[in-house]
Design a protein around this motif. Structure first.
Motif, PDB file in Angstrom:
ATOM      1  N   ILE A  83      54.509   3.691  47.604  1.00 51.03           N
ATOM      2  CA  ILE A  83      54.073   4.283  46.348  1.00 51.03           C
ATOM      3  C   ILE A  83      54.867   3.689  45.197  1.00 51.03           C
ATOM      4  CG2 ILE A  83      53.317   6.465  47.348  1.00 51.03           C
ATOM      5  CD1 ILE A  83      55.998   7.561  46.510  1.00 51.03           C
ATOM      6  N   ASP A  84      54.519   4.087  44.012  1.00 47.44           N
ATOM      7  CA  ASP A  84      55.140   3.533  42.818  1.00 47.44           C
ATOM      8  C   ASP A  84      56.335   4.407  42.426  1.00 47.44           C
ATOM      9  OD1 ASP A  84      55.714   2.449  40.381  1.00 47.44           O
ATOM     10  OD2 ASP A  84      53.971   3.317  39.355  1.00 47.44           O
ATOM     11  N   ALA A 131      51.546  18.373  52.741  1.00 47.87           N
ATOM     12  CA  ALA A 131      50.918  18.653  51.442  1.00 47.87           C
ATOM     13  C   ALA A 131      51.713  17.997  50.310  1.00 47.87           C
ATOM     14  CB  ALA A 131      50.838  20.164  51.225  1.00 47.87           C
ATOM     15  N   VAL A 132      53.051  18.042  50.426  1.00 49.12           N
ATOM     16  CA  VAL A 132      53.887  17.418  49.401  1.00 49.12           C
ATOM     17  C   VAL A 132      53.644  15.910  49.382  1.00 49.12           C
ATOM     18  CG1 VAL A 132      56.258  16.882  48.720  1.00 49.12           C
ATOM     19  CG2 VAL A 132      55.665  19.197  49.448  1.00 49.12           C
ATOM     20  N   ILE A 133      53.645  15.310  50.575  1.00 46.24           N
ATOM     21  CA  ILE A 133      53.425  13.860  50.669  1.00 46.24           C
ATOM     22  C   ILE A 133      52.093  13.492  50.009  1.00 46.24           C
ATOM     23  CG2 ILE A 133      52.968  11.963  52.283  1.00 46.24           C
ATOM     24  CD1 ILE A 133      55.777  12.639  52.609  1.00 46.24           C
ATOM     25  N   ASN A 174      48.866  10.904  45.690  1.00 40.85           N
ATOM     26  CA  ASN A 174      47.804  10.855  44.689  1.00 40.85           C
ATOM     27  C   ASN A 174      48.335  10.952  43.253  1.00 40.85           C
ATOM     28  OD1 ASN A 174      48.198  13.533  44.052  1.00 40.85           O
ATOM     29  ND2 ASN A 174      46.641  14.274  45.473  1.00 40.85           N
ATOM     30  N   GLY A 175      49.652  10.816  43.136  1.00 37.88           N
ATOM     31  CA  GLY A 175      50.239  10.680  41.799  1.00 37.88           C
ATOM     32  C   GLY A 175      50.365  11.979  41.044  1.00 37.88           C
ATOM     33  N   GLY A 225      55.222   6.254  37.404  1.00 38.93           N
ATOM     34  CA  GLY A 225      55.368   6.528  38.826  1.00 38.93           C
ATOM     35  C   GLY A 225      56.201   7.760  39.134  1.00 38.93           C
ATOM     36  N   LEU A 226      56.747   7.768  40.353  1.00 33.12           N
ATOM     37  CA  LEU A 226      57.486   8.929  40.854  1.00 33.12           C
ATOM     38  C   LEU A 226      58.978   8.802  40.554  1.00 33.12           C
ATOM     39  CD1 LEU A 226      57.365  11.490  42.819  1.00 33.12           C
ATOM     40  CD2 LEU A 226      58.130   9.875  44.587  1.00 33.12           C
TER      41      LEU A 226
END
Ligand code: ADP
Ligand code: ZN
Length: 733
Positions: free
Chosen positions: A133-134, A99-101, A106-107, A59-60
Motif C-alpha cells: 500500500i501507499d 476489517a482494519v486491513i 481501500n484508503g 497515503g497511510l
C-alpha cells in the motif's frame, strides 16, 4: 501541501486557533518529507505533529506506539474529531483485524496505530503488507524506548531501524519527551535517521507548581492535602507495590475515591482501574511508575511522589502528567535523605561500574533537588540544558517569600547541642535532644546536659528547617555517609561566642495547608455552569463508551462556561470545538448554555475572547469607527487627558482609552502617554503569565487595584505591535 492547509485542519478539525511550541515547524518539515526527531514535553502536543500531516498526505501514516492499552483511546479521540483512524493489535479478533486491513487497503484509514512488535517480528508479514500500500509517513511515538539509557527501554524498538532500510523514501518522525543526550543519540542511530532534523521545544511546564515537603508524617500531610482537593484528579506515586496497595486502601477508608495500579495486579484489574480513572469515575490513582506512560488524561491536577524518584528524568516525566490541559496543576514530592540512601543501595548495577556511577550521580542530583532552597523550575530546566533567565514565581521556593528573623539564640542552642553531644549525631537526634524527648534513643548521659530540652518550644518541623538553614549558611557542616552526622564549622565559634548574628528563614507554610489550585481564578468561569456541562459531557461519553475528554477537554468546558456562546458561530470560537465535534455535540452544549443563561439573565461574553484575534487590527480607515477614534486622538493631541476627553465627549473613560490604544500600533500614541513606564514591566510580566487565557480579568486580578484595564490594554497593544523588541526591560520605549 502547505502549512495553510495544516492551519485549516488545526482550526476546523481540532478546533484550535494556533500552533503550540514547535508544532508548526515540525509539520512544515514533515510535509517537506524530511525525517524529524521531536523533543517536546509531555502535554506539549506531540500527536498533532504527525496527525495533521497524516490528514494532508495521500497515503497511510503508520504510528508506532508502545502501549496497546492506549491505542483505542487515541483512535477514539481522533474519530471524535472526524479523523479516520484505526489500530491493529493482538487484542482484536481475526475478523476485526481483517476489517482494519480492508479499510487500510481501500484508503479509508489515514492513520494506523500499531505496536512495535508487529513491525519487529514480522507478525503476519506486516511489512510486506505495508509495501503493497501507499505509506506516506512513519511516526514513532515514545521514541526513547529505543534506548537502554532511557527509563523505558523496550527491546522491540531496537528493530525499528528496519523501517528506514525498507522504506527509504518514506519520511519518519520520532517523538519523545525525554531529552537526555545519550537517549537522543540512540534515537538517531538506531532508527537510521542520522540526518534527521531535530526539534527541541522548551521543556518548561509553566502551569505546574513544584513543591517539596520534608518526608515526615507524610501520610497525615497527604490527607490534609487531598482534603483541600476533593474533586480533583491526581496520581500518587509510591516506590513499592505493597505501599501502593496499603495507601490506596487507607485512602478509601478515609472516604477518598482511590484505586491502586501496579504491575503485580492482573491485567484485567489494571485496565479496569485505569479506565475508571480516565473516565473520571475514580479521582485518585495510587501507583508505581508502571502507571502513566502515555496516559492522555488532560485534567490531572496533581501528582504526588510519596517516595523519591530515581532520577530527575523520571521525576519530570511523572510530574509532567499533571496539567496537560495547560491549567494550573501541582507536583508535590515528599523528600528525605533517607530515601536517597535507600535508593543508592539498589542503584548498583552488578559488574557495570560505569552505569552504576551514572545512576548514583543521578540520585545525588535528585537529592539536590529535594534540598533546594532556590527556584525549582530553574534547577529542573538547567538539568535539561535550558536556561531560565528569571526565577519562575511558580514553585514553593519562589512563592514563599523567605522572611528572615534574628535567629541568633536558636542558632546558639543548635550549635551548642552539636558541640555538647560530641559532633557525632544526625539532625533527627539533635532535634529530639533539643526538644527534650524522653524517647529511649536519647542517651542517658545526654539527658544531664544543659542544652537538653532547651528547644522544647519549637516544633520538630521548624527545628529541621533551622538546621538545614544553618547548614546552608555554613554555620554547621554535614559529614557524608550512610548516616550523615552534623559537626561544627569554622564559623560556629563566632556564633557561640555571640560575635556573629544569625538570620534564619521563617518557617514556611506547608503545601498541605495551602489552598487548592484555583483553576477558577485564571478563568473567571461560572462554576455552576461548568458543573452542568461536565455532567452533560459524562452522559454523552457514557453513551459513546469513550472517556469524557474525548468529547471535550476541561479547558474547552471552562471556556464555554466563561464566554457563554449563544450561537453556532460563537461556539466555534471556543478552543477545542472543531467542525466535527460541533456537529456531534454542539447543539446539546449550546442548549445547556442557553438555558442556563436565560434562567440567570446572562448574555454571551464571547467578545471577551477576541483579544488575540484582534491583535493585528488597526484602526479602520474610512469607516464610522475611524471618525470616533480620530476624534479622540485629535483631542488627545490637543493636550486633553483621557478623562477630560471622556467628559467632553460624554463617553466612558475606558472607551477613550480603547480608542487611543488603537494608535499605539501606528506610533501616533506612545505607550508612556497611557501608562507610567515604571508600571510596564509588572504589567508585562502578568500578561505573559496569563497568556493561556483570553480574558483580561486574570491579568487584572493578578495586578490588583493599582493597575487599570486601560493600562493593561495599552501594554497588550504595545506588545502585539512588536514594539517591545522582546527585550527584558522597557527602556526601549
Ligand atoms: P503529548 O503527546 O506531547 O504529551 P498531546 O499530543 O497528547 O501531548 O497533547 C496534549 C493536549 O494538548 C491534548 O489535549 C491536545 O489536544 C492539546 N493540544 C495539542 N496541540 C494544541 C494546540 N495547538 N492548541 C491547543 N491545544 C492543543
Ligand atoms: Zn521557581
Amino acid at each position: 501541501m502547505s502549512i495553510t492547509q495544516a492551519r485549516e485542519i488545526l482550526k476546523h478539525q481540532f478546533g484550535y486557533d494556533s500552533f503550540r511550541l514547535e508544532q508548526e515547524a515540525v509539520i512544515e518539515a514533515v510535509l517537506a518529507k524530511k525525517d524529524c526527531v521531536v523533543l517536546m514535553p509531555t502535554g506539549g502536543g506531540k500527536s498533532l505533529c504527525y496527525q495533521i500531516p497524516a490528514m494532508i498526505f495521500d497515503g497511510l501514516t503508520v504510528v508506532v506506539s508502545p502501549l496497546i492499552a492506549l491505542m483505542k483511546d487515541q483512535v477514539d479521540a481522533l474519530k471524535a474529531n472526524g479523523v479516520e483512524a484505526a489500530f491493529i493489535n493482538s487484542t482484536q479478533t481475526v475478523s476485526e483485524q481483517t476489517a482494519v486491513i480492508r479499510s487500510v487497503r481501500n484508503g479509508q484509514t489515514k492513520l494506523l496505530y500499531v505496536a512495535p512488535e508487529r513491525l519487529a517480528s514480522g507478525i503476519d508479514r506486516f511489512l510486506d503488507f505495508l509495501k503493497e500500500i501507499d505509506v506516506s509517513l512513519f511516526a514513532i511515538d515514545e521514541a526513547h524506548c529505543i534506548s537502554s539509557w532511557g527509563h523505558d527501554f523496550r527491546p522491540d524498538y531496537m528493530q525499528l531501524g528496519v523501517l528506514k532500510r525498507e522504506f527509504p523514501g518514506v519520511p519518519l518522525i520520532a517523538l519523545t519527551a525525554t531529552a537526555d543526550t545519550l537517549v537522543r543519540k540512540d534515537i538517531f542511530e538506531r532508527l537510521n535517521i542520522t540526518h534527521a532534523d531535530l526539534f527541541i521545544s522548551s521543556f518548561n511546564r509553566p502551569n505546574i507548581f513544584y513543591s517539596v515537603e520534608p518526608k515526615r508524617n507524610s501520610y497525615d500531610q497527604l490527607l490534609k492535602y487531598l482534603r483541600n482537593r476533593k474533586d480533583e484528579s491526581g496520581i500518587i506515586y509510591c516506590l513499592s507495590r505493597a505501599s501502593v496497595d496499603s495507601l490506596a486502601e487507607d485512602l478509601r477508608d478515609e472516604g477518598f475515591s482511590a484505586l491502586p495500579y501496579h504491575a503485580g495486579l492482573d491485567k484485567e484489574t489494571r485496565d479496569r482501574h485505569q479506565e475508571s480513572f480516565l473516565k473520571d469515575e475514580t479521582k485518585i490513582v495510587v501507583a508505581t511508575i508502571a502507571f502513566g506512560m502515555g496516559i492522555d488524561k488532560s485534567n490531572v491536577r496533581f501528582v504526588v511522589h510519596m517516595d523519591l524518584p530515581k532520577n530527575i528524568e523520571s521525576y519530570y516525566q511523572e510530574t509532567g502528567r499533571a496539567g496537560r490541559d495547560g491549567l494550573a496543576s501541582e507536583a508535590l514530592l515528599f523528600f528525605s535523605w533517607a530515601d536517597v540512601i535507600k535508593l543508592k543501595k539498589f542503584a548498583q548495577v552488578d559488574g557495570n561500574a560505569e552505569q552504576s556511577a551514572i545512576m548514583l550521580k543521578k540520585l545525588d542530583q535528585m537529592g539536590e533537588f529535594g534540598d533546594l532552597r532556590s527556584c525549582r523550575r530553574r534547577f529542573l530546566l538547567r538539568y535539561f540544558s535550558e536556561n531560565l533567565s528569571e526565577n519562575c514565581g511558580n514553585c514553593d521556593n519562589c512563592t514563599t517569600a523567605v522572611e528572615t528573623f534574628d535567629g541568633t539564640i536558636i542558632a546558639q542552642k543548635a550549635l551548642s547541642a552539636v558541640a555538647r553531644t560530641g559532633q557525632r549525631f544526625g539532625i533527627a537526634y539533635l532535634v529530639d535532644f533539643l526538644r527534650g524527648s524522653t524517647a529511649a534513643k536519647i542517651r542517658d548521659e545526654h539527658k544531664n546536659l544543659k542544652t537538653y530540652g532547651v528547644g522544647a518550644d519549637i516544633s520538630k518541623d521548624n527545628w529541621f528547617d533551622y538546621f538545614k538553614d544553618l547548614l546552608a549558611q555554613g554555620f554547621l557542616v554535614q559529614n557524608d555517609g550512610d548516616f550523615p552526622t552534623i559537626a561544627l564549622s569554622e564559623t560556629s565559634m563566632d556564633v557561640l561566642a555571640g560575635r556573629t548574628k544569625v538570620q534564619l528563614n521563617k518557617a514556611r507554610e506547608k503545601a498541605s495547608e495551602r489552598a487548592s489550585v484555583e483553576t477558577v481564578a485564571e478563568h473567571p468561569h461560572i462554576p455552576e455552569l461548568f458543573e452542568s456541562l461536565r455532567t452533560l459531557r459524562a452522559t454523552m461519553a457514557r453513551g459513546e463508551n469513550v472517556p469524557p475528554y474525548v468529547v471535550f477537554s476541561d479547558v474547552t468546558l471552562i471556556e464555554m462556561a466563561t464566554y457563554l456562546p449563544q450561537t453556532a458561530d460563537q461556539m466555534l470560537r471556543i478552543s477545542g470545538v472543531g467542525d466535527v465535534k460541533f456537529d456531534k455535540y454542539g447543539a446539546d452544549f449550546l442548549n445547556e448554555i442557553r438555558n442556563y443563561c436565560s434562567r440567570n439573565n446572562l448574555a454571551s461574553r464571547i467578545d471577551l475572547k477576541s483579544r488575540r484575534r484582534e491583535r493585528k487590527v488597526r484602526p479602520k480607515r474610512g469607516q464610522n469607527g475611524r471618525d470616533t477614534y480620530q476624534t479622540s486622538l485629535d483631542m488627545f493631541r490637543s493636550g486633553m487627558s483621557p478623562r477630560e476627553i471622556a467628559k467632553e465627549r460624554e463617553i466612558g473613560l475606558s472607551t477613550v482609552e480603547n480608542h487611543l490604544t488603537k494608535f499605539i500600533a501606528t506610533g501616533e500614541v506612545l505607550l508612556n502617554d497611557l501608562v507610567a513606564l515604571e508600571k510596564v514591566p509588572t504589567i508585562r510580566k502578568a500578561i505573559v503569565e496569563c497568556s493561556d487565557s483570553q480574558a483580561l480579568s486574570p491579568i487584572k486580578e493578578k495586578l490588583g487595584d493599582d493597575y487599570s484595564y486601560g493600562e493593561i490594554r495599552a501594554v497588550i497593544a504595545w506588545l502585539d505591535a512588536g514594539l517591545d523588541s522582546r527585550s527584558a526591560s522597557p527602556s526601549v520605549v
